[in-house]
Scaffold this active site. Structure first.
Site, mmCIF file in Angstrom:
data_model
loop_
_atom_site.group_PDB
_atom_site.id
_atom_site.type_symbol
_atom_site.label_atom_id
_atom_site.label_comp_id
_atom_site.label_asym_id
_atom_site.label_seq_id
_atom_site.Cartn_x
_atom_site.Cartn_y
_atom_site.Cartn_z
ATOM 1 N N ARG A 122 -39.047 -18.520 44.026
ATOM 2 C CA ARG A 122 -39.401 -18.432 42.584
ATOM 3 C C ARG A 122 -39.534 -16.990 42.083
ATOM 4 N NH1 ARG A 122 -43.270 -22.635 43.687
ATOM 5 N NH2 ARG A 122 -42.274 -24.647 43.386
ATOM 6 N N LYS A 144 -30.098 -9.117 32.824
ATOM 7 C CA LYS A 144 -29.243 -10.318 32.728
ATOM 8 C C LYS A 144 -28.597 -10.523 34.094
ATOM 9 C CE LYS A 144 -27.681 -10.985 27.958
ATOM 10 N NZ LYS A 144 -26.528 -10.955 27.018
ATOM 11 N N GLU A 186 -17.148 -0.326 28.613
ATOM 12 C CA GLU A 186 -18.553 -0.571 28.235
ATOM 13 C C GLU A 186 -19.222 0.716 27.723
ATOM 14 O OE1 GLU A 186 -19.774 -3.608 28.110
ATOM 15 O OE2 GLU A 186 -19.378 -4.778 29.928
ATOM 16 N N LYS A 228 -28.994 1.209 26.097
ATOM 17 C CA LYS A 228 -29.243 -0.160 26.543
ATOM 18 C C LYS A 228 -30.742 -0.396 26.694
ATOM 19 C CE LYS A 228 -27.939 -3.971 29.363
ATOM 20 N NZ LYS A 228 -26.952 -4.635 30.188
ATOM 21 N N GLU A 238 -32.762 -11.572 24.285
ATOM 22 C CA GLU A 238 -31.680 -11.816 23.316
ATOM 23 C C GLU A 238 -32.022 -12.894 22.291
ATOM 24 O OE1 GLU A 238 -27.497 -11.244 24.741
ATOM 25 O OE2 GLU A 238 -27.188 -13.177 23.766
ATOM 26 N N ARG A 242 -30.523 -7.860 20.765
ATOM 27 C CA ARG A 242 -29.846 -7.617 22.047
ATOM 28 C C ARG A 242 -28.378 -8.050 21.986
ATOM 29 N NH1 ARG A 242 -31.686 -8.096 28.374
ATOM 30 N NH2 ARG A 242 -29.595 -7.594 29.164
ATOM 31 N N ASN A 246 -23.333 -7.312 23.021
ATOM 32 C CA ASN A 246 -22.243 -8.261 23.217
ATOM 33 C C ASN A 246 -21.028 -7.914 22.348
ATOM 34 O OD1 ASN A 246 -21.771 -11.567 23.901
ATOM 35 N ND2 ASN A 246 -23.273 -10.463 25.117
ATOM 36 N N HIS A 249 -17.529 -9.028 23.253
ATOM 37 C CA HIS A 249 -17.623 -9.941 24.392
ATOM 38 C C HIS A 249 -17.225 -11.375 24.085
ATOM 39 C CE1 HIS A 249 -19.516 -6.577 26.339
ATOM 40 N NE2 HIS A 249 -19.647 -7.243 27.473
ATOM 41 N N HIS A 253 -14.849 -12.750 26.792
ATOM 42 C CA HIS A 253 -15.153 -13.877 27.687
ATOM 43 C C HIS A 253 -14.099 -14.979 27.569
ATOM 44 C CE1 HIS A 253 -19.700 -12.731 28.163
ATOM 45 N NE2 HIS A 253 -18.887 -11.908 28.776
ATOM 46 N N HIS A 267 -13.280 -7.327 33.520
ATOM 47 C CA HIS A 267 -14.253 -7.505 32.437
ATOM 48 C C HIS A 267 -14.231 -6.335 31.439
ATOM 49 C CE1 HIS A 267 -17.901 -8.682 30.336
ATOM 50 N NE2 HIS A 267 -18.350 -7.449 30.518
#
Ligand SMILES: NC(=O)c1ccc[n+]([C@@H]2O[C@H](COP(=O)([O-])OP(=O)(O)OC[C@H]3O[C@@H](n4cnc5c(N)ncnc54)[C@H](O)[C@@H]3O)[C@@H](O)[C@H]2O)c1
Ligand SMILES: O=C(O)C(=O)C[C@@H](O)[C@H](O)[C@H](O)COP(=O)(O)O
Ligand SMILES: [Zn+2]
Length: 370
Positions: A122, A144, A186, A228, A238, A242, A246, A249, A253, A267
């Protein structure tokens, strides 16, 4: 040339240390975090062959023992199968709740290992030792973590912040030029989303940075991480701002899914093409001048990065097919996709007000130019 960016997230605050020579000092940074002098390192074979030895020496110099797991390189390692393998290996190694796991590699390893640490007992702490440009400027920071599923990109994951990030800029020297440039996608994104002066600085300095100038590399990584960290501190999970990170993206994606997460499109290359499309869409909607997408694309071309859909080898779906793939985006709310658009370079914003017909028209034109 050593820089530190603090990420002030209260109980989850941490430092991102940037500069040359950090592998040799890894043990000095990590030792104070340990309840016993032992860590587990998870990496992949390409990075292990180049840099695992240096990390092990750096740990050993501070009296830290380590066990290491090497996975195959590549985006397909970000999967349920390897999540299970990493988690079970860490359990087999009797990694305890108070131990620390080290993720040594690019964004694939950081995302996968971070997710494994989020679910392991956990929640176990982890240290990011990012080895690609992309991982140093983006994926190692902000928490993330996740994997790809059959339905799309990063669709299973968790927010789990690292406890420390050690970005040794020396290791960037062994990156293949294509991987360095993909990471640059990026870097450029930060200028486009919120710092026009940084974008201008990149236009002037990025060629020398790509050619190997260490001072410029440290400066570019630091500015990217500062931007960032600032956004993540405002909106860790997000709920709003945030999503600026993206930029490009949603297109990226869909293109990664369409190309099967393969070598056809990395990517960062998808981010570069996606940023161009996001600016083109912004111009079509009258939000910015047509000069802005032209400037973005001119810079990508000058850097030798993929710029257009025409630069992606092989077949692609039609515009409607790409729109369908975008339907799995995590920014969809009540069936409506939020887009990151721009009023100019450095002036991105998040909006649901984008007519699907305009997106289809932009994609259709980009596909027709192939
Ligand atoms: N979590 C986040 O916030 C975030 C942000 C951006 C991207 N990502 C994810 O990161 C992934 C992409 O990361 P990436 O571009 O680092 O991919 P990657 O981890 O596959 O690394 C790219 C390539 O570089 C090689 N490599 C890495 N370091 C090297 C070194 N020092 N020398 C030589 N070769 C080296 C790898 O073996 C690989 O072939 C994607 O899955 C993307 O979704 C996550
Ligand atoms: O950290 C973020 O937030 C980002 O969006 C950074 C992106 O560069 C990165 O690719 C991220 O993994 C995308 O996240 P997702 O939530 O769109 O899957
Ligand atoms: Zn990204």
């Amino acid at each position: 040339m050593r820089e530190t960016v603090h990420v002030p997230l209260g109980a989850r605050a941490y430092d991102v240390v940037i500069g040359p020579g950090l592998m040799a000092e890894a043990g000095t940074f990590i030792a104070p975090m340990l309840s016993r002098p032992r860590v587990a390192v998870v990496t992949e074979s390409r990075v292990a062959a180049l840099h695992l030895g240096a990390l092990e020496e750096g740990l050993s110099a501070a009296g830290i023992d380590c066990v290491a797991l090497e996975l195959p390189p590549g985006e397909s390692t970000k999967s349920w199968a390897y999540l299970a393998q990493v988690t079970e290996w860490l359990l087999d190694q009797k990694i305890e709740r108070r131990d620390v796991v080290v993720a040594l590699g690019g964004g694939v390893i950081g995302d996968l290992v971070g997710f494994a640490c989020a679910v392991l007992r956990r929640g176990v702490r982890f240290v990011q030792v990012p080895t690609s440009l992309l991982a140093q400027v983006d994926s190692s920071v902000g928490g993330k973590t996740g994997i790809n599923t059959a339905q799309g990109k990063n669709l299973a994951g968790a927010f789990h912040q690292p406890s420390l990030v050690l970005a040794d800029t020396d290791v960037l020297a062994s990156l293949a030029p294509r991987d360095f440039l993909a990471g640059y996608g990026e870097v450029m994104k930060y200028g486009l989303l919120g710092d026009a002066a940084f974008f201008g600085w990149l236009e002037d300095n990025a060629p020398a940075m790509a050619a190997g100038d260490v001072g410029l590399r440290v400066a570019a990584v630091k500015r990217s991480v500062e931007m960032k960290a600032d956004i993540v501190t405002r909106d860790e999970t997000e709920q709003g701002d945030r999503a600026l990170l993206n930029l490009g993206h949603t297109f990226c994606h869909a293109l990664e899914a369409a190309t099967g997460y393969s070598e056809r499109l990395l990517h960062g290359e998808g981010v570069a093409i996606g940023c161009g499309l996001a600016f083109e869409l912004s111009a079509r909607l009258g939000l910015c001048s047509q000069e802005d997408p032209s400037r973005v694309r001119a810079h990508l071309k000058a850097m030798g990065l993929k710029t257009d859909l025409a630069d992606i080898p092989g077949d692609l779906p039609d515009a409607t097919g790409l729109m369908d793939l975008m339907g799995q985006d995590k920014k969809v709310v009540a069936g409506t996709l939020n887009f990151i658009l721009a009023r100019g370079i450095g002036q991105a914003f998040v909006t649901p007000d984008v007519p699907p017909d305009t997106v289809i028209a932009v994609l259709g034109d980009a596909l027709a130019a192939r």
